[in-house]
Design a protein around this motif. Structure first.
Motif, mmCIF file in Angstrom:
data_model
loop_
_atom_site.group_PDB
_atom_site.id
_atom_site.type_symbol
_atom_site.label_atom_id
_atom_site.label_comp_id
_atom_site.label_asym_id
_atom_site.label_seq_id
_atom_site.Cartn_x
_atom_site.Cartn_y
_atom_site.Cartn_z
ATOM 1 N N SER A 180 0.854 -1.183 0.000
ATOM 2 C CA SER A 180 0.000 0.000 0.000
ATOM 3 C C SER A 180 0.893 1.236 0.000
ATOM 4 C CB SER A 180 -0.916 -0.009 1.226
ATOM 5 O OG SER A 180 -1.905 0.978 1.102
ATOM 6 N N PHE A 181 0.303 2.378 -0.360
ATOM 7 C CA PHE A 181 1.096 3.605 -0.479
ATOM 8 C C PHE A 181 0.354 4.782 0.139
ATOM 9 C CE2 PHE A 181 2.283 0.902 -4.017
ATOM 10 C CZ PHE A 181 3.655 1.076 -4.143
ATOM 11 N N GLY A 182 1.090 5.802 0.543
ATOM 12 C CA GLY A 182 0.452 7.028 1.009
ATOM 13 C C GLY A 182 1.465 7.963 1.640
ATOM 14 N N THR A 183 0.995 9.169 1.960
ATOM 15 C CA THR A 183 1.876 10.144 2.613
ATOM 16 C C THR A 183 1.848 9.952 4.132
ATOM 17 O OG1 THR A 183 1.416 11.707 0.845
ATOM 18 C CG2 THR A 183 2.355 12.606 2.841
ATOM 19 N N PHE A 184 0.656 9.669 4.649
ATOM 20 C CA PHE A 184 0.480 9.424 6.086
ATOM 21 C C PHE A 184 1.038 10.566 6.928
ATOM 22 C CE2 PHE A 184 0.863 5.286 3.909
ATOM 23 C CZ PHE A 184 -0.374 4.749 4.209
ATOM 24 N N ASP A 185 0.748 11.803 6.508
ATOM 25 C CA ASP A 185 1.201 12.955 7.290
ATOM 26 C C ASP A 185 0.233 13.178 8.444
ATOM 27 O OD1 ASP A 185 2.742 15.158 7.961
ATOM 28 O OD2 ASP A 185 1.693 16.514 6.582
ATOM 29 N N LEU A 186 0.714 13.601 9.588
ATOM 30 C CA LEU A 186 -0.099 13.793 10.799
ATOM 31 C C LEU A 186 -0.942 12.545 11.038
ATOM 32 C CD1 LEU A 186 -1.432 17.443 10.234
ATOM 33 C CD2 LEU A 186 0.548 16.734 11.566
ATOM 34 N N MET A 187 -0.281 11.424 11.204
ATOM 35 C CA MET A 187 -0.980 10.130 11.239
ATOM 36 C C MET A 187 -2.283 10.185 12.045
ATOM 37 S SD MET A 187 0.453 6.391 12.089
ATOM 38 C CE MET A 187 -0.539 6.169 13.518
ATOM 39 N N HIS A 188 -3.356 9.703 11.438
ATOM 40 C CA HIS A 188 -4.671 9.782 12.083
ATOM 41 C C HIS A 188 -5.408 8.448 11.938
ATOM 42 C CE1 HIS A 188 -6.558 10.204 8.113
ATOM 43 N NE2 HIS A 188 -5.754 11.213 7.832
ATOM 44 N N ASP B 14 -10.389 4.431 -1.793
ATOM 45 C CA ASP B 14 -11.232 4.572 -2.995
ATOM 46 C C ASP B 14 -11.265 5.998 -3.547
ATOM 47 O OD1 ASP B 14 -12.821 5.723 -1.089
ATOM 48 O OD2 ASP B 14 -14.520 4.347 -1.353
ATOM 49 N N ASP B 15 -10.486 6.912 -2.926
ATOM 50 C CA ASP B 15 -10.277 8.217 -3.572
ATOM 51 C C ASP B 15 -9.477 8.015 -4.871
ATOM 52 O OD1 ASP B 15 -8.511 7.441 -1.429
ATOM 53 O OD2 ASP B 15 -7.461 9.360 -1.540
ATOM 54 N N TRP B 16 -8.851 6.848 -5.024
ATOM 55 C CA TRP B 16 -8.060 6.521 -6.217
ATOM 56 C C TRP B 16 -8.788 5.532 -7.131
ATOM 57 C CZ3 TRP B 16 -3.780 9.257 -7.197
ATOM 58 C CH2 TRP B 16 -3.162 9.911 -6.128
ATOM 59 N N LYS B 17 -10.074 5.295 -6.870
ATOM 60 C CA LYS B 17 -10.819 4.247 -7.589
ATOM 61 C C LYS B 17 -10.610 4.295 -9.110
ATOM 62 C CE LYS B 17 -15.092 1.766 -7.356
ATOM 63 N NZ LYS B 17 -15.226 0.848 -6.304
ATOM 64 N N GLY B 18 -10.211 3.157 -9.675
ATOM 65 C CA GLY B 18 -10.032 3.054 -11.125
ATOM 66 C C GLY B 18 -8.669 3.505 -11.632
ATOM 67 N N ASP C 181 -14.985 11.518 7.087
ATOM 68 C CA ASP C 181 -14.858 12.762 7.861
ATOM 69 C C ASP C 181 -13.503 12.998 8.518
ATOM 70 O OD1 ASP C 181 -17.495 13.273 7.201
ATOM 71 O OD2 ASP C 181 -18.259 12.252 8.999
ATOM 72 N N ILE C 182 -12.443 12.418 7.968
ATOM 73 C CA ILE C 182 -11.113 12.783 8.489
ATOM 74 C C ILE C 182 -10.091 12.711 7.365
ATOM 75 C CG2 ILE C 182 -10.519 10.442 9.322
ATOM 76 C CD1 ILE C 182 -9.166 12.016 11.753
ATOM 77 N N SER C 183 -9.205 13.682 7.333
ATOM 78 C CA SER C 183 -8.076 13.661 6.398
ATOM 79 C C SER C 183 -7.007 14.600 6.955
ATOM 80 C CB SER C 183 -8.498 14.149 5.002
ATOM 81 O OG SER C 183 -8.820 15.520 5.057
ATOM 82 N N THR C 184 -5.793 14.447 6.480
ATOM 83 C CA THR C 184 -4.722 15.353 6.901
ATOM 84 C C THR C 184 -5.101 16.784 6.561
ATOM 85 O OG1 THR C 184 -3.118 13.596 6.523
ATOM 86 C CG2 THR C 184 -2.269 15.855 6.608
ATOM 87 N N THR C 185 -5.675 16.960 5.369
ATOM 88 C CA THR C 185 -6.063 18.306 4.929
ATOM 89 C C THR C 185 -7.083 18.931 5.888
ATOM 90 O OG1 THR C 185 -5.753 17.558 2.663
ATOM 91 C CG2 THR C 185 -6.945 19.623 2.945
ATOM 92 N N SER C 186 -8.076 18.127 6.330
ATOM 93 C CA SER C 186 -9.102 18.700 7.218
ATOM 94 C C SER C 186 -8.522 18.996 8.605
ATOM 95 C CB SER C 186 -10.329 17.787 7.300
ATOM 96 O OG SER C 186 -10.023 16.614 8.010
#
Ligand code: CTP
Length: 130
Positions: free
Chosen positions: A5-13, A93-97, A116-121
């Protein structure tokens, strides 16, 4: 089975933890590519709050994670899947397809994101309310 799996995982939540715990249910070994600081700068024109060394350290120490590596290019997913012999590639699924072409070398699965949660929010809320 090896899962990647991949991701930035900033401010781990909690959304990150839920995703990685669910990834582990699909195999015996979970390998996570943590996006580099420079990759994030290219993508968003800002650096992550936590640097790549610390983000990797946090992810590596989760019970469900067996190994981490630095993802240095978004275009190298195929290369990383082959290098780590991954059977399953999982992402939110923000990357779906978007990664269906990789189905020729592994099984591609898109999991529903935690709502209802993301690093951006989190960054937005800190700026607005603190
Ligand atoms: N993720 C998730 N649920 C969330 C947030 C993230 O399942 N609420 C998943 C993503 O789909 C991805 C992984 O966690 O598979 C890493 O996501 P990342 O983009 O690093 O986290 P975000 O919180 O979405 O960050 P940003 O707001 O910067 O896009």
């Amino acid at each position: 089975m090896i899962v990647i799996s991949f991701g930035t995982f900033d401010l781990m939540h909690i959304g990150h933890l839920n995703m990685l715990n669910r990834c582990k249910n699909y195999g015996d070994t979970l390998i996570v590519g943590v996006s580099s600081d420079s990759l994030n700068y290219e993508k968003k024109q800002r650096l992550p709050v936590f640097n790549e060394k610390n983000r990797m350290e946090l992810i590596k120490n989760l019970k469900c994670v067996d190994e981490v590596f630095l993802e240095e290019s978004l275009e190298k997913k195929r290369e990383y899947i082959k290098k780590y012999n991954a059977d399953v590639f999982i992402i939110g699924d923000d990357w779906k397809g978007k990664f269906d072409d990789l189905n020729d070398i592994c099984t591609v699965i898109y999991l529903e994101r935690t709502r209802d949660i993301s690093t951006t929010s989190i960054i937005h809320n800190i700026k607005m309310y603190l």
